[in-house]
Design a protein around this motif. Structure first.
Motif, PDB file in Angstrom:
ATOM      1  N   ALA A 155       0.829  -1.205   0.000  1.00 23.93           N
ATOM      2  CA  ALA A 155       0.000   0.000   0.000  1.00 23.93           C
ATOM      3  C   ALA A 155       0.868   1.262   0.000  1.00 23.93           C
ATOM      4  CB  ALA A 155      -0.931  -0.012   1.214  1.00 23.93           C
ATOM      5  N   LEU A 156       1.920   1.268   0.839  1.00 22.68           N
ATOM      6  CA  LEU A 156       2.779   2.451   0.927  1.00 22.68           C
ATOM      7  C   LEU A 156       3.580   2.667  -0.349  1.00 22.68           C
ATOM      8  CD1 LEU A 156       4.083   2.031   4.595  1.00 22.68           C
ATOM      9  CD2 LEU A 156       2.310   3.602   3.779  1.00 22.68           C
ATOM     10  N   ILE A 157       4.275   1.597  -0.785  1.00 20.81           N
ATOM     11  CA  ILE A 157       5.136   1.720  -1.966  1.00 20.81           C
ATOM     12  C   ILE A 157       4.300   1.886  -3.227  1.00 20.81           C
ATOM     13  CG2 ILE A 157       6.861   0.545  -3.379  1.00 20.81           C
ATOM     14  CD1 ILE A 157       7.959   1.558  -0.752  1.00 20.81           C
ATOM     15  N   GLY A 158       3.184   1.171  -3.309  1.00 18.76           N
ATOM     16  CA  GLY A 158       2.345   1.255  -4.503  1.00 18.76           C
ATOM     17  C   GLY A 158       1.765   2.639  -4.709  1.00 18.76           C
ATOM     18  N   CYS A 159       1.251   3.245  -3.644  1.00 15.35           N
ATOM     19  CA  CYS A 159       0.683   4.595  -3.775  1.00 15.35           C
ATOM     20  C   CYS A 159       1.774   5.607  -4.102  1.00 15.35           C
ATOM     21  CB  CYS A 159      -0.034   4.979  -2.483  1.00 15.35           C
ATOM     22  SG  CYS A 159      -1.539   4.022  -2.158  1.00 15.35           S
ATOM     23  N   GLY A 160       2.912   5.478  -3.416  1.00 14.38           N
ATOM     24  CA  GLY A 160       4.010   6.392  -3.709  1.00 14.38           C
ATOM     25  C   GLY A 160       4.534   6.231  -5.118  1.00 14.38           C
ATOM     26  N   GLY A 161       4.633   4.983  -5.564  1.00  7.18           N
ATOM     27  CA  GLY A 161       5.107   4.731  -6.920  1.00  7.18           C
ATOM     28  C   GLY A 161       4.170   5.282  -7.976  1.00  7.18           C
ATOM     29  N   LEU A 162       2.871   5.202  -7.727  1.00  5.38           N
ATOM     30  CA  LEU A 162       1.909   5.745  -8.689  1.00  5.38           C
ATOM     31  C   LEU A 162       2.044   7.257  -8.793  1.00  5.38           C
ATOM     32  CD1 LEU A 162      -0.502   5.364 -10.583  1.00  5.38           C
ATOM     33  CD2 LEU A 162      -2.009   5.501  -8.573  1.00  5.38           C
ATOM     34  N   VAL A 163       2.231   7.925  -7.660  1.00  5.96           N
ATOM     35  CA  VAL A 163       2.414   9.380  -7.674  1.00  5.96           C
ATOM     36  C   VAL A 163       3.679   9.757  -8.444  1.00  5.96           C
ATOM     37  CG1 VAL A 163       2.866  11.398  -6.236  1.00  5.96           C
ATOM     38  CG2 VAL A 163       1.107   9.754  -5.547  1.00  5.96           C
ATOM     39  N   VAL A 164       4.773   9.018  -8.183  1.00  5.30           N
ATOM     40  CA  VAL A 164       6.037   9.285  -8.887  1.00  5.30           C
ATOM     41  C   VAL A 164       5.850   9.102 -10.391  1.00  5.30           C
ATOM     42  CG1 VAL A 164       8.398   8.463  -9.245  1.00  5.30           C
ATOM     43  CG2 VAL A 164       7.521   8.743  -6.929  1.00  5.30           C
ATOM     44  N   TYR A 165       5.148   8.060 -10.768  1.00  5.80           N
ATOM     45  CA  TYR A 165       4.939   7.796 -12.194  1.00  5.80           C
ATOM     46  C   TYR A 165       4.137   8.910 -12.849  1.00  5.80           C
ATOM     47  CZ  TYR A 165       2.828   5.722 -16.369  1.00  5.80           C
ATOM     48  OH  TYR A 165       2.378   5.491 -17.639  1.00  5.80           O
ATOM     49  N   LEU A 166       3.024   9.318 -12.223  1.00  3.89           N
ATOM     50  CA  LEU A 166       2.179  10.335 -12.823  1.00  3.89           C
ATOM     51  C   LEU A 166       2.903  11.675 -12.924  1.00  3.89           C
ATOM     52  CD1 LEU A 166      -1.229   9.519 -11.079  1.00  3.89           C
ATOM     53  CD2 LEU A 166      -0.540   8.973 -13.420  1.00  3.89           C
ATOM     54  N   VAL A 167       3.618  12.063 -11.860  1.00  2.12           N
ATOM     55  CA  VAL A 167       4.312  13.348 -11.875  1.00  2.12           C
ATOM     56  C   VAL A 167       5.444  13.338 -12.897  1.00  2.12           C
ATOM     57  CG1 VAL A 167       5.758  14.914 -10.510  1.00  2.12           C
ATOM     58  CG2 VAL A 167       3.687  13.908  -9.494  1.00  2.12           C
ATOM     59  N   SER A 168       6.247  12.267 -12.883  1.00  2.00           N
ATOM     60  CA  SER A 168       7.378  12.211 -13.814  1.00  2.00           C
ATOM     61  C   SER A 168       6.903  12.110 -15.256  1.00  2.00           C
ATOM     62  CB  SER A 168       8.288  11.028 -13.459  1.00  2.00           C
ATOM     63  OG  SER A 168       7.586   9.795 -13.563  1.00  2.00           O
ATOM     64  N   TRP A 169       5.759  11.488 -15.487  1.00  2.00           N
ATOM     65  CA  TRP A 169       5.218  11.426 -16.856  1.00  2.00           C
ATOM     66  C   TRP A 169       4.772  12.812 -17.305  1.00  2.00           C
ATOM     67  CZ3 TRP A 169       0.358  12.287 -19.113  1.00  2.00           C
ATOM     68  CH2 TRP A 169       0.234  11.829 -20.429  1.00  2.00           C
ATOM     69  N   ARG A 170       4.139  13.553 -16.399  1.00  3.02           N
ATOM     70  CA  ARG A 170       3.713  14.925 -16.741  1.00  3.02           C
ATOM     71  C   ARG A 170       4.927  15.808 -17.048  1.00  3.02           C
ATOM     72  NH1 ARG A 170      -1.616  14.995 -18.103  1.00  3.02           N
ATOM     73  NH2 ARG A 170      -2.828  13.770 -16.602  1.00  3.02           N
ATOM     74  N   LEU A 171       6.043  15.533 -16.381  1.00  3.08           N
ATOM     75  CA  LEU A 171       7.259  16.315 -16.602  1.00  3.08           C
ATOM     76  C   LEU A 171       8.059  15.825 -17.802  1.00  3.08           C
ATOM     77  CD1 LEU A 171       8.481  16.703 -12.901  1.00  3.08           C
ATOM     78  CD2 LEU A 171       7.327  18.430 -14.325  1.00  3.08           C
ATOM     79  N   GLY A 172       7.610  14.759 -18.424  1.00  3.25           N
ATOM     80  CA  GLY A 172       8.313  14.232 -19.585  1.00  3.25           C
ATOM     81  C   GLY A 172       9.549  13.419 -19.244  1.00  3.25           C
TER      82      GLY A 172
END
Length: 296
Positions: A155-172
């Motif tokens: 739960a901790l790593i999965g939620c954090g990983g999803l946030v990292v993915y979405l933010v880094s994707w938005r940043l290219g």
């Protein structure tokens, strides 16, 4: 003349026919004696040199090849005319045409089976000495606590990983990740679950349990060993982009800390498997149906 017998030759007179039970004549060949079994070799002491060679061979046969491939893919991605966010990386893809589902299924199952061969090798190497799979906590002695700890970590790593993915994707900084590119068949979801469990077992047993044990035995400080294992984890995820490189680096450090604290790799296997199951299966139902998820 009828009824007459030929006179025996001198050779026949000198060597009478042997009767059953009679001793063999001096010139007769004797049956070969059974060859004695070669003695088993004595176990050699595990020297630092042998341990370094063992670790190198295990990594070369498992995740080091994935790390090299990921670096090459990343170089290809950053040198492509499209931005990272415009490129797609598939994690699980079809291995045959949609019209040949049984061939695809056979190849999927074979790929999962042989991907786990390095794990079997690690367990074998541990059992050759005074250690075992239980030495790194890869067993079923504590199923309840392992499942609970793994679920909390997921739960901790999965939620954090999803946030990292979405933010880094938005940043290219990250490619568009398509967890599942399988054709739709009745076995699609079971294969995705098997792929997720395979990832959890392969990565956590080798990169955390086995590697941390061997680096400890080689005298590496705990922090140095954790950083080395986490860098390896981040590198074989580099094909997903810079953002996921750092996300997996943090995940590796957290997992190494958890392993140092509890001495068991099974909760990490559970956590990694749950994270990938949610990602793989969730992508089947969410991508294309929600607008906030890349690839929709």
């Amino acid at each position: 003349m009828i009824g007459s017998m030929a006179e025996p030759t001198s050779d026949e007179r000198a060597e009478p026919h042997a009767t059953p039970g009679s001793p063999a004549s001096p010139g007769a060949s004797e049956p070969a004696a059974p060859r004695p079994r070669a003695p088993l070799p004595a176990a050699a002491a595990l020297t630092p040199r042998l341990l370094r060679g063992e670790v190198a061979m295990v990594l070369l046969l498992s995740l080091a090849a994935a790390a090299v491939s990921a670096v090459i893919s990343f170089v290809g991605s950053i040198t492509a005319p499209e931005s990272l966010a415009e490129q797609t990386a598939s994690l699980v893809g079809s291995r045959a045409e949609a019209e040949r589902p049984w061939l695809d299924l056979a190849r999927q199952l074979a790929a999962v089976l042989f991907a786990l061969a390095p794990v079997a090798l690690v367990v074998h190497l541990l059992h050759r000495g005074t250690e075992s799979a239980a030495t790194i906590g890869f067993d079923l002695r504590r199923p309840g606590r392992d499942l609970l700890g793994g679920a909390v970590l997921a739960a901790l790593i999965g939620c954090g990983g999803l946030v990292v993915y979405l933010v880094s994707w938005r940043l290219g900084l990250t490619v568009t990740v398509a967890p599942s590119a399988l054709n739709e068949h009745w076995w699609t979801l079971p294969v995705l679950v098997l792929q997720a469990v395979k990832n959890g077992v392969l990565e956590e047993v080798i990169v955390v349990g086995y590697l941390m044990l061997r680096l400890d035995q080689l005298g590496w400080p705990p922090v140095r060993a954790a950083v080395a294992g986490s860098l390896l984890r981040a590198t074989y995820h580099l094909y997903q982009g810079v953002g996921m490189f750092f996300g997996n680096l943090v995940m590796g450090l957290v997992f190494c800390w958890f392993y140092r604290r509890h001495g068991r790799v099974m909760p990490l296997v559970v956590a990694h498997s749950l994270i990938d199951i949610v990602a793989f299966v969730g992508s089947v139902y969410l991508i294309g149906r929600v607008d906030w998820l890349p690839g929709a």
